[in-house]
Design a protein around this motif. Sequence first.
Motif, PDB file in Angstrom:
ATOM      1  N   TYR A 103       0.835  -1.206   0.000  1.00 39.80           N
ATOM      2  CA  TYR A 103       0.000   0.000   0.000  1.00 39.80           C
ATOM      3  C   TYR A 103       0.872   1.258   0.000  1.00 39.80           C
ATOM      4  N   LEU A 104       1.886   1.233   0.849  1.00 41.21           N
ATOM      5  CA  LEU A 104       2.761   2.411   0.962  1.00 41.21           C
ATOM      6  C   LEU A 104       3.490   2.676  -0.362  1.00 41.21           C
ATOM      7  N   THR A 105       3.919   1.601  -1.006  1.00 38.26           N
ATOM      8  CA  THR A 105       4.633   1.752  -2.280  1.00 38.26           C
ATOM      9  C   THR A 105       3.709   2.328  -3.350  1.00 38.26           C
ATOM     10  N   ASN A 106       2.519   1.729  -3.426  1.00 37.08           N
ATOM     11  CA  ASN A 106       1.551   2.209  -4.416  1.00 37.08           C
ATOM     12  C   ASN A 106       1.196   3.679  -4.159  1.00 37.08           C
ATOM     13  N   ALA A 107       1.030   4.006  -2.878  1.00 34.48           N
ATOM     14  CA  ALA A 107       0.669   5.384  -2.537  1.00 34.48           C
ATOM     15  C   ALA A 107       1.785   6.356  -2.899  1.00 34.48           C
ATOM     16  N   ALA A 108       3.009   5.854  -2.863  1.00 29.65           N
ATOM     17  CA  ALA A 108       4.153   6.716  -3.182  1.00 29.65           C
ATOM     18  C   ALA A 108       4.442   6.751  -4.682  1.00 29.65           C
ATOM     19  N   GLY A 109       3.616   6.055  -5.475  1.00 29.82           N
ATOM     20  CA  GLY A 109       3.767   6.117  -6.926  1.00 29.82           C
ATOM     21  C   GLY A 109       4.570   4.983  -7.527  1.00 29.82           C
ATOM     22  N   GLY A 110       4.911   4.000  -6.735  1.00 32.76           N
ATOM     23  CA  GLY A 110       5.664   2.873  -7.266  1.00 32.76           C
ATOM     24  C   GLY A 110       4.780   1.648  -7.449  1.00 32.76           C
ATOM     25  N   HIS A 111       5.355   0.652  -8.099  1.00 33.50           N
ATOM     26  CA  HIS A 111       4.656  -0.633  -8.216  1.00 33.50           C
ATOM     27  C   HIS A 111       5.323  -1.640  -7.304  1.00 33.50           C
ATOM     28  N   TYR A 112       4.538  -2.637  -6.942  1.00 32.90           N
ATOM     29  CA  TYR A 112       5.013  -3.601  -5.944  1.00 32.90           C
ATOM     30  C   TYR A 112       4.798  -5.003  -6.485  1.00 32.90           C
ATOM     31  N   LEU A 113       5.895  -5.666  -6.787  1.00 35.41           N
ATOM     32  CA  LEU A 113       5.818  -7.028  -7.306  1.00 35.41           C
ATOM     33  C   LEU A 113       6.313  -7.990  -6.233  1.00 35.41           C
ATOM     34  N   ASN A 114       5.377  -8.783  -5.706  1.00 41.06           N
ATOM     35  CA  ASN A 114       5.769  -9.794  -4.718  1.00 41.06           C
ATOM     36  C   ASN A 114       5.955 -11.139  -5.404  1.00 41.06           C
ATOM     37  N   ILE A 115       7.042 -11.806  -5.082  1.00 43.78           N
ATOM     38  CA  ILE A 115       7.212 -13.167  -5.590  1.00 43.78           C
ATOM     39  C   ILE A 115       7.316 -14.124  -4.408  1.00 43.78           C
ATOM     40  N   HIS A 116       6.632 -15.241  -4.546  1.00 47.50           N
ATOM     41  CA  HIS A 116       6.760 -16.295  -3.531  1.00 47.50           C
ATOM     42  C   HIS A 116       6.810 -17.643  -4.235  1.00 47.50           C
ATOM     43  N   PRO A 117       7.386 -18.666  -3.570  1.00 48.50           N
ATOM     44  CA  PRO A 117       7.594 -19.941  -4.265  1.00 48.50           C
ATOM     45  C   PRO A 117       6.280 -20.625  -4.637  1.00 48.50           C
ATOM     46  N   TRP A 118       6.257 -21.139  -5.850  1.00 47.33           N
ATOM     47  CA  TRP A 118       5.083 -21.897  -6.300  1.00 47.33           C
ATOM     48  C   TRP A 118       4.967 -23.197  -5.502  1.00 47.33           C
ATOM     49  N   GLN A 119       6.123 -23.751  -5.160  1.00 48.49           N
ATOM     50  CA  GLN A 119       6.153 -24.950  -4.324  1.00 48.49           C
ATOM     51  C   GLN A 119       6.616 -24.560  -2.917  1.00 48.49           C
ATOM     52  N   PRO A 120       5.673 -24.460  -1.973  1.00 44.05           N
ATOM     53  CA  PRO A 120       6.109 -24.108  -0.611  1.00 44.05           C
ATOM     54  C   PRO A 120       6.986 -25.210  -0.022  1.00 44.05           C
ATOM     55  N   LEU A 121       7.989 -24.803   0.730  1.00 45.64           N
ATOM     56  CA  LEU A 121       8.912 -25.764   1.335  1.00 45.64           C
ATOM     57  C   LEU A 121       9.264 -25.319   2.758  1.00 45.64           C
ATOM     58  N   PRO A 122       9.623 -26.252   3.631  1.00 48.19           N
ATOM     59  CA  PRO A 122      10.050 -25.852   4.980  1.00 48.19           C
ATOM     60  C   PRO A 122      11.533 -25.514   5.050  1.00 48.19           C
ATOM     61  N   ARG A 123      12.147 -25.312   3.912  1.00 47.22           N
ATOM     62  CA  ARG A 123      13.562 -24.926   3.829  1.00 47.22           C
ATOM     63  C   ARG A 123      13.745 -24.226   2.488  1.00 47.22           C
ATOM     64  N   MET A 124      14.978 -23.844   2.165  1.00 49.68           N
ATOM     65  CA  MET A 124      15.219 -23.271   0.845  1.00 49.68           C
ATOM     66  C   MET A 124      15.147 -24.376  -0.209  1.00 49.68           C
ATOM     67  N   ALA A 125      14.886 -23.996  -1.448  1.00 52.55           N
ATOM     68  CA  ALA A 125      14.844 -24.991  -2.525  1.00 52.55           C
ATOM     69  C   ALA A 125      16.268 -25.457  -2.806  1.00 52.55           C
ATOM     70  N   HIS A 126      16.404 -26.759  -2.968  1.00 58.96           N
ATOM     71  CA  HIS A 126      17.726 -27.304  -3.296  1.00 58.96           C
ATOM     72  C   HIS A 126      17.976 -27.191  -4.795  1.00 58.96           C
ATOM     73  N   GLU A 127      19.219 -26.956  -5.137  1.00 59.47           N
ATOM     74  CA  GLU A 127      19.594 -26.861  -6.547  1.00 59.47           C
ATOM     75  C   GLU A 127      19.246 -28.148  -7.293  1.00 59.47           C
ATOM     76  N   CYS A 128      19.421 -29.284  -6.604  1.00 56.72           N
ATOM     77  CA  CYS A 128      19.195 -30.562  -7.281  1.00 56.72           C
ATOM     78  C   CYS A 128      17.710 -30.813  -7.535  1.00 56.72           C
ATOM     79  N   GLU A 129      16.851 -30.169  -6.773  1.00 58.48           N
ATOM     80  CA  GLU A 129      15.407 -30.357  -6.989  1.00 58.48           C
ATOM     81  C   GLU A 129      14.961 -29.618  -8.236  1.00 58.48           C
ATOM     82  N   ASP A 130      15.322 -28.359  -8.286  1.00 56.38           N
ATOM     83  CA  ASP A 130      14.966 -27.517  -9.426  1.00 56.38           C
ATOM     84  C   ASP A 130      15.901 -26.303  -9.378  1.00 56.38           C
ATOM     85  N   PRO A 131      16.853 -26.280 -10.258  1.00 57.64           N
ATOM     86  CA  PRO A 131      17.806 -25.161 -10.194  1.00 57.64           C
ATOM     87  C   PRO A 131      17.184 -23.823 -10.592  1.00 57.64           C
ATOM     88  N   ASP A 132      16.008 -23.883 -11.152  1.00 60.14           N
ATOM     89  CA  ASP A 132      15.348 -22.653 -11.611  1.00 60.14           C
ATOM     90  C   ASP A 132      13.885 -22.686 -11.147  1.00 60.14           C
TER      91      ASP A 132
END
Lengths: 510, 346
Positions: free
Chosen positions: A144-173
């Motif tokens: 909201y604050l970003t939009n109000a200040a005239g900027g855009h706000y792009l949130n990215i979150h993992p398509w596959q939720p995980l209880p840790r970081m994604a491993h390179e061997c699972e999907d490097p991209d």
Amino acid sequence: MDILFFLLSKNGKPRLLVRYMVFRSNRTPRKPFRRFVTKKNGNVRRMFRPWVERMADSQGPGQAKVADDKVKHPDLLILERMRPLEEKVAKRKHGKTPEKLLARDALHEVLGQVFRNWLVVSVGHDDYTRIPGGVQVCIQREQYLTNAAGGHYLNIHPWQPLPRMAHECEDPDPVVVLVLDGVQVGTCRMSVLTEVLRTRAETGLRMLVTLHHLLGHSPERITDMCRIAHPEDVFLWLHDFFTLCPGVRLQRNDLQFCGAPDLASNACGLCVYGPERVAHLDRMKGLFAELAPKVIAPSQVTLDFWESVAAFRVAGTRVVPHVTLEWVPRADPDPVSDRPADHTRIRVGFLGTAARHKGWPIFQRLSYMPELADRFDFVALTASKAELRGKAISVNVTPEHPNAMADAVREQKIDLVLHWPDWPETFALTALEAMEGGAFVVTNSGSGNVAASVRNYDRGVVLTDERALLDFFEGDAVEALARRARETWAAFSVQIVPSRLSLAAFEETL
Amino acid sequence: MTVHAYTSFSYSYLDRARVLAASLRRQHPDWVIWAVLTDKASPDFSVDWSAEVFDKVVTAEELFGAATDSWLFRNDIVEACTAVKGRALQRIMDQPGAEKVFYFDPDIALFNDMMEVEQLLDDEAIVLTPHQLDPDDRSETQAIRDNEITSLNYGVFNLGFVAVRNSPEGRRFADWWADRLEDWCHDRLDIGLFVDQKWCNLIPCFFDGVKVLRDPGYNVASWNLSQRTLKFDSQGTARVNGAPLRFYHFTKLGSIGDKMTRRYAGDNSEIFELWWWYRLQIVANGQRGIPNRWWHYGQFDDGTPIPKSVRELYRSRVDLQKAFPKPFRTGEGSLHAWLRHKGYLK
């Protein structure tokens, strides 16, 4: 000892009234009897155990009477349910294949039309528009604050939720979900997003990156993306301790705060997060080494601790609390929550999720103590299922009702809120919501920013441990504190002052 | 000069032995780790010893030669795997440069180094750990029964651990121990014997340079939990009554161990964390294909299980030992046939 036991029992069975004199209902002996009843290690002597075990009527559900060969310790029940982290990962994986991934041109089309002067790319672990929680509220406000200040706000979150970081061997991209200005616009691979953002940046787009959470992400791909931004424009939040360990609360086996010890320590070697932490720290160090982000902590106590244990390359640190509180002298009494200072009963509240790490079992146990029933009313303000001897009121904090919790505290005329986490919370919005609603907070010295806020605002009490908590509730100090809470509420209203979150840091560079 | 460590087991304890070996290797990468194996693989499984953490493997057959079968037949699995400890100690002491030898039961895991004991052996010949270091309270009758009276019955020192210096006195102990275990390593509480452990009550009487290690960080187990509390310090070090946890003896993995641990760990939930970790390690170190309760020497060569009563009969009858030096054999003229004829076997 035998004479004492004879005097207090009849035919080997505890005399009813005497039993309640000797023991509290939480199976701990009262102070005058402690030496006789407990051994040096604190365990109840065997001859007294039947006394405790027969007090089932005064105990809360799921509460161990005496942990012995018949009754399991509550922590043992948690351990029996705990699975290795990779089993949790396997369970979490939905096994679906991402469909309709945006390719470069399609993503250009989706994003290109709305880009104006500057863009905030925020990295989170789930969809803040749908899932409630402290970090999610923070991201939402930031949008909201970003939009109000005239900027855009792009949130990215993992398509596959995980209880840790994604491993390179699972999907490097890995695939990420894109939420632009609060609207989900699609999914794409990190490499595609990075390519499109690079093109945009080359044509003049100013991009700032705020890393709220890296759960489920590949730090290497996040690093690739952040390199597009100016080095000054990458920020990282310490909402919890994920930078130090996949166990975000730094609780060994989700039981006790460990303080992020050395990887070779016994604590790490025995912890469910230990094996993952080795690579986790390496990858996290890599990200910091590459990006040297500016670190934002929601509290000074969090930053101090983090700096004492983290060995990362950073460009700077600062503290940005989500909100602060101000007390304003009241001209007229509060029409909703009139709390007479001489009110005899004390209302004790618990706010938020009824979880172990929030101190719910202790609140629950207090509510079942018969000796407290004459003086206290226990009220749980929560969206989760809560079983207690008292009242449970459903409270849902939503974007439409951000003040729902503080309003509920006010409406229920809560005097004291027990906020007793077993880890150092980094901000603890509910503690401030308690104060905003007019309650004072009772907490422990290991509660991080809860204790710091109580001390800073002088609105509550910080106790050393559970023993001190029981003594506090059984003594007179609790009444004095409740009286102070009521007098303060009668004299002052509380204003909540939201901060500008990441914008507070961005504005220096924009 | 080298330090050696060994453990003794059958294949059914291979998972535990692997956990022990890995923990030994973590703490002491330079030690020579031995597996003393009183077992043979079945056709259902095989173990590639070159891929194991153990540096060396020695079998009961290598220790007892031609007499192996006759000797092993006189012992059940616990007695046999215990009795080989004496000869194994002699064998290891015979290795060039072997200076100090540690024995650990396979159901032990190390959590911190053993340097303190290694240094003790510069001056002492033998280091032992008692089951208990502190008496239980008089009112704790259950604990006195479970701990102190049990120690009086089964031996005051826990022989899941012993450390010996390869000195004349250490050798004298090894020789005496090997002799006694070869002849008398029996579970016979009725005559005051419990495998190798009860014998070791005599060690302080027979030998000089015996160190009774009264440090709560060593050999922590259900039999001393009533007097020991495990906590982690701010550095993440596991400490027992303030001393670093050196090794934990995960005795009786299963319902009996659970019961005794729950009885005496009480509110010390860190103990449950240790057990939780250990169970995971056992699962991770399991060997596929080992039949449940497998012991090669547990049956005749046709697969007929050998009852304990038959072992005791053979043990007590020198004439049978002479008549049937290959007692595991079946067929005409075998012990098996004789036992069936006499009605000892159905």
